[in-house]
Structures are given as structure tokens and as C-alpha cells.
Design a protein around this motif. Structure first.
Motif, short mmCIF file in Angstrom:
data_model
loop_
_atom_site.label_atom_id
_atom_site.label_comp_id
_atom_site.label_asym_id
_atom_site.label_seq_id
_atom_site.Cartn_x
_atom_site.Cartn_y
_atom_site.Cartn_z
N ASN A 107 0.69 -1.10 0.29
CA ASN A 107 -0.26 0.02 -0.07
C ASN A 107 1.13 1.33 -0.32
OD1 ASN A 107 -3.36 0.89 0.36
ND2 ASN A 107 -1.25 2.46 1.88
N SER B 149 0.44 5.68 0.30
CA SER B 149 -0.61 6.67 0.74
C SER B 149 0.09 7.52 1.70
CB SER B 149 -1.69 6.49 1.76
OG SER B 149 -2.23 5.35 1.40
N PRO B 150 -0.08 9.04 1.42
CA PRO B 150 0.69 10.37 1.40
C PRO B 150 -0.50 10.42 3.17
CG PRO B 150 -1.64 11.10 0.06
CD PRO B 150 -1.31 8.94 0.06
N PHE B 151 0.90 11.41 4.43
CA PHE B 151 0.50 11.76 4.91
C PHE B 151 0.81 12.57 5.30
CE2 PHE B 151 -0.69 7.06 4.67
CZ PHE B 151 -1.76 7.27 6.03
N SER B 152 0.35 13.77 5.82
CA SER B 152 0.65 15.22 6.07
C SER B 152 1.08 16.02 7.74
CB SER B 152 0.08 16.42 5.45
OG SER B 152 -0.87 16.40 5.92
N PHE B 153 0.91 14.55 8.19
CA PHE B 153 0.12 14.53 10.07
C PHE B 153 1.56 13.86 10.16
CE2 PHE B 153 -4.39 14.72 11.29
CZ PHE B 153 -5.18 16.36 10.70
N SER C 74 1.00 10.06 11.18
CA SER C 74 -0.38 9.96 11.99
C SER C 74 -1.91 9.65 10.84
CB SER C 74 -1.00 11.43 12.53
OG SER C 74 -1.92 10.74 13.27
N VAL D 169 -5.30 9.47 10.86
CA VAL D 169 -6.51 9.57 11.37
C VAL D 169 -7.76 8.23 10.95
CG1 VAL D 169 -5.78 11.94 11.78
CG2 VAL D 169 -7.83 11.31 10.00
N LYS E 20 -7.50 3.84 8.43
CA LYS E 20 -7.17 3.47 7.32
C LYS E 20 -5.89 2.16 7.00
CE LYS E 20 -7.30 8.25 6.71
NZ LYS E 20 -7.44 9.55 6.23
N HIS E 21 -5.42 2.18 6.07
CA HIS E 21 -4.94 0.84 5.32
C HIS E 21 -3.57 0.89 5.75
CE1 HIS E 21 -8.49 -0.10 1.75
NE2 HIS E 21 -8.54 -0.16 2.78
N THR E 22 -2.95 1.87 5.70
CA THR E 22 -1.90 2.21 5.80
C THR E 22 -1.78 1.46 7.71
OG1 THR E 22 -1.39 3.97 5.10
CG2 THR E 22 -0.21 3.95 6.55
N SER F 258 -3.56 8.70 -2.98
CA SER F 258 -4.63 9.28 -1.59
C SER F 258 -5.48 8.85 -1.92
CB SER F 258 -4.45 10.77 -1.58
OG SER F 258 -4.90 11.64 -1.84
N GLU G 19 -9.34 6.80 -1.80
CA GLU G 19 -9.46 6.27 -1.12
C GLU G 19 -9.84 4.11 -1.85
OE1 GLU G 19 -11.13 6.51 2.71
OE2 GLU G 19 -9.78 8.08 2.54
N ARG H 195 1.62 20.14 2.45
CA ARG H 195 0.47 20.29 2.49
C ARG H 195 0.20 21.63 3.53
NH1 ARG H 195 -3.70 16.31 2.04
NH2 ARG H 195 -5.84 17.79 1.48
C1 LIG Z 1 -0.81 15.33 0.54
C2 LIG Z 1 -2.10 14.46 1.52
C3 LIG Z 1 -1.57 14.64 3.16
C4 LIG Z 1 -2.22 13.47 3.54
N1 LIG Z 1 -2.39 13.30 4.90
C5 LIG Z 1 -2.74 13.00 5.61
C6 LIG Z 1 -2.76 12.00 7.12
O1 LIG Z 1 -1.75 13.06 7.34
N2 LIG Z 1 -3.72 12.08 7.58
C7 LIG Z 1 -4.50 10.60 7.19
O2 LIG Z 1 -5.64 10.24 7.59
N3 LIG Z 1 -5.31 10.88 6.24
C8 LIG Z 1 -4.38 11.97 5.04
N4 LIG Z 1 -4.10 11.60 4.08
C9 LIG Z 1 -5.13 11.15 3.61
C10 LIG Z 1 -5.30 9.62 2.87
O3 LIG Z 1 -3.67 9.80 2.49
C11 LIG Z 1 -5.91 8.92 2.34
O4 LIG Z 1 -6.93 8.61 3.70
C12 LIG Z 1 -5.90 7.26 2.54
O5 LIG Z 1 -6.08 7.00 1.14
C13 LIG Z 1 -5.21 7.00 2.97
O6 LIG Z 1 -5.22 5.23 2.19
P1 LIG Z 1 -4.85 4.11 3.11
O7 LIG Z 1 -6.44 3.80 3.93
O8 LIG Z 1 -4.61 2.79 1.91
O9 LIG Z 1 -3.95 4.42 4.02
C14 LIG Z 1 -3.53 12.54 3.36
C15 LIG Z 1 -3.82 13.14 2.00
C16 LIG Z 1 -2.90 14.02 0.82
C17 LIG Z 1 -3.08 14.24 -0.32
#
Ligand SMILES: Cc1cc2nc3c(=O)[nH]c(=O)nc-3n(C[C@H](O)[C@H](O)[C@H](O)COP(=O)(O)O)c2cc1C
Length: 299
Positions: A43, A45-49, A63, A65, A74-76, A103, A105, A188
Motif C-alpha cells: 500500500n 499513501s500520503p500523510f501530512s500529519f 499519523s 487518523v 486506514k489501510h496504512t 491518496s 481511497e 500541504r
Molecule cells: C497530501 C496529503 C496528505 C494527507 N495527510 C493525511 C494524514 O496526515 N492523515 C490521514 O489520516 N490522512 C491523510 N491524507 C489522506 C490519506 O492519504 C487517504 O485517506 C488515503 O486514502 C489513506 O490510504 P490508506 O487507507 O490506503 O492508508 C492525506 C492526503 C493527501 C493527499
């Protein structure tokens, strides 16, 4: 006085807090996290926390959320609960659209490397692959998962210890260090906004850590009675390492422009001219002359 909006957090909803936090706490760097489940499904995915919190041990925390709309996770996070490893890849402008696509879903089991067209490369010490297109990739072991709550919007801190680092050489400077100007990082902001770190948006501030600044309380009091100096001007002046000495000032005051000002009879006019001249020096980046000008009316 500025008018202020003050908010009691207990009186607003999670979505509103989310918007406020993510708009006010910005720009945020982006962790592009590659994980794997126990069946080996990858998998991305991006996370900005996300940020760095320690250098020894080297610790990155991000993080995922709980979704505000339905309190699912989330899958992550699911993957990391199964396999406590992650590769945190950095994101720069040339890959920002593909990162955003990743990102989406997608259902569990969908590999966002395939969806985004980014290239997986086998890692050395952990199972999830890294992203070839990223400037820097950090292979990490997740030491701890800290759940911050059970409701929608609750974060899950993934305390990730870096064990291996990959750097694309095109972002290195001559001394094998990373070069900020070359990285072209993105970050972000609130809502759908991003920011890009260009050469025009970068600036340097000399670090006042080793050398102590004198502090703004040591500056001549008259500079606070005008609005010609901005907060940044005053901060820069207070960062000077020492006040000019009597000898420095004697020498400096021989400069014809300062000598002329010091001859002005009216005190207010004299101070106003010193301020104007000092401001000019500050705008040219000449802190030394700005300071000497301001102290020219007496130490
Ligand atoms: C730039 C960017 C930053 C993001 N930061 C977060 C974050 O910090 N925490 C979070 O839960 N989701 C964040 N998201 C949304 C997740 O990337 C999104 O929910 C993703 O589908 C999660 O994938 P997963 O379920 O495969 O882990 C962000 C999306 C983008 C585009």
C-alpha cells in the motif's frame, strides 16, 4: 488592536477543528508511506500529519487518523499493525500529482504503486518497497503505535525509527549533503492547497544559537516610538552579537551622511533621519551600519 476570534474547542465539531488545525498548522511536509500486510500486499499513501522528532535515535512520526465520516481506520494503519515496517518517501514537485492520485481511497488490496504509476524498488532492511521517484526514502521500523482516541478524527502516532536511507544523487550538493535549492519540495496547506519550495520562496536567517543576540531590550528606546521598523527589522537588530563600541561609533560618525544628520538641531528631526538611514541600511542587509546609525545618538 486586532479583532480576535476566540473559540472554545468543546463548542465546535470535529470537521471544523480539522479545517482550522490543518489550515493554521501549515505548510506540513508529506510522508509518502509504503507499507505491506502479512499477505505481502503493498500500500502507498500520503500523510501530512508528519515530521522528524529525534536524530539519535532517528525518529519520524506520522499519523493516519480515524475517518471523521465513519470512524474507520486506514489501510496504512491496518498494515503496520500486521507488519511493523514502513518506508517514508519524501515528495517533490515532479511527483505531486501522482502522490495525490495515490491518496485515493482505493479498496484494501489495491496497490497504489500501480494506480499512480510510481515505481516500487525493493528495500534493503524492510519488506515494503520504496518509491524510485522520491528524492529521499527512509526505511523504518515502527517501534510504537500510540492511539490518540477511539472516535472519528483520532490520530494514531506511528513512531518510526529510520534504519536505512536512500538519496537520489541529483539532489546532493558537492559535499554529499542534501541541497535545499535542488529538492523542489512540496508541502500541504489547508483544504486542497499545496505550496512549492522554489528558489524565490527560500531565504536564510543567520542562526542565533552559538552567538547570543544582544536582545531587543538592549536597543535604543527611541526605535520603539516609530512604526518605521517592522518586527523583522527589530528582530534582526536584536540578533546583533554586540552593541557598537565608542571607538566604532567615533569612526562611523565621520561618514559624511551621519555627520550631517548629527548636526541637525531638533532632536526629533535628528532621530527621524537616523531612523530613515538605519532602515535603508537594513533593507540593504547591512546590519552593522544600521546598528551604528541607531546608536549614533548616544550609547
Ligand atoms: C497530501 C496529503 C496528505 C494527507 N495527510 C493525511 C494524514 O496526515 N492523515 C490521514 O489520516 N490522512 C491523510 N491524507 C489522506 C490519506 O492519504 C487517504 O485517506 C488515503 O486514502 C489513506 O490510504 P490508506 O487507507 O490506503 O492508508 C492525506 C492526503 C493527501 C493527499
Amino acid at each position: 488592536m486586532n479583532e480576535i476570534t476566540s473559540i472554545d474547542v468543546s463548542e465546535i465539531g470535529t470537521s471544523e477543528i480539522y479545517q482550522l488545525l490543518t489550515t493554521a498548522i501549515a505548510p506540513r511536509p508529506i510522508a509518502f508511506a509504503s507499507t505491506i500486510d502479512k499477505e505481502g500486499v503493498v500500500n502507498l499513501s500520503p500523510f501530512s500529519f508528519f515530521n522528524v522528532f529525534s536524530a539519535n535515535p532517528p525518529i519520524l512520526i506520522f499519523s493516519p487518523v480515524r475517518r471523521v465520516r465513519d470512524n474507520t481506520i486506514k489501510h496504512t494503519l491496518e498494515n503496520i499493525r500486521e507488519v511493523k515496517e514502513v518506508v517514508i518517501n519524501t515528495v517533490n514537485y515532479p511527483m505531486v500529482e501522482q502522490m495525490s492520485l495515490a491518496s485515493t481511497e482505493y479498496d484494501k488490496g489495491v496497490n497504489e504503486f500501480s494506480k499512480s504509476g510510481l515505481t516500487p524498488i525493493d528495500s534493503i532492511k524492510v519488506r515494503p518497497p520504496r518509491v524510485k521517484e522520491s528524492p529521499v526514502s527512509f526505511e523504518c521500523v515502527v517501534d510504537n503505535i500510540v492511539e490518540l482516541g477511539n472516535e472519528g478524527g483520532a490520530g494514531n502516532l506511528l513512531i518510526s525509527r529510520v534504519v536505512y536511507i536512500h538519496i537520489d544523487n541529483k539532489y546532493l550538493d558537492g559535499n554529499k549533503g542534501l541541497e535545499t535549492k535542488k529538492l523542489d519540495h512540496v508541502a500541504r496547506m489547508g483544504a486542497n492547497w499545496y505550496t512549492r519550495v522554489t528558489e524565490q520562496s527560500l531565504f536564510e536567517i543567520p542562526k542565533p544559537i552559538r552567538n547570543k543576540g544582544i536582545g531587543v531590550d538592549q536597543l535604543p528606546k527611541h526605535i520603539f516610538k516609530t512604526d518605521i521598523f517592522s518586527g523583522n527589522d527589530i528582530g534582526r537588530l536584536g540578533n546583533a552579537e554586540k552593541k557598537p563600541s565608542e571607538e566604532d561609533l567615533d569612526e562611523f560618525q565621520k561618514k559624511s551622511s551621519i555627520a550631517q544628520i548629527l548636526k541637525i538641531r531638533g532632536k526629533d528631526e535628528k532621530i527621524a533621519q537616523l531612523h530613515k538611514t538605519a532602515k535603508g541600511y537594513l533593507q540593504k542587509g547591512n546590519l552593522d551600519f544600521a546598528l551604528k546609525t541607531l546608536f549614533s545618538d548616544g550609547l
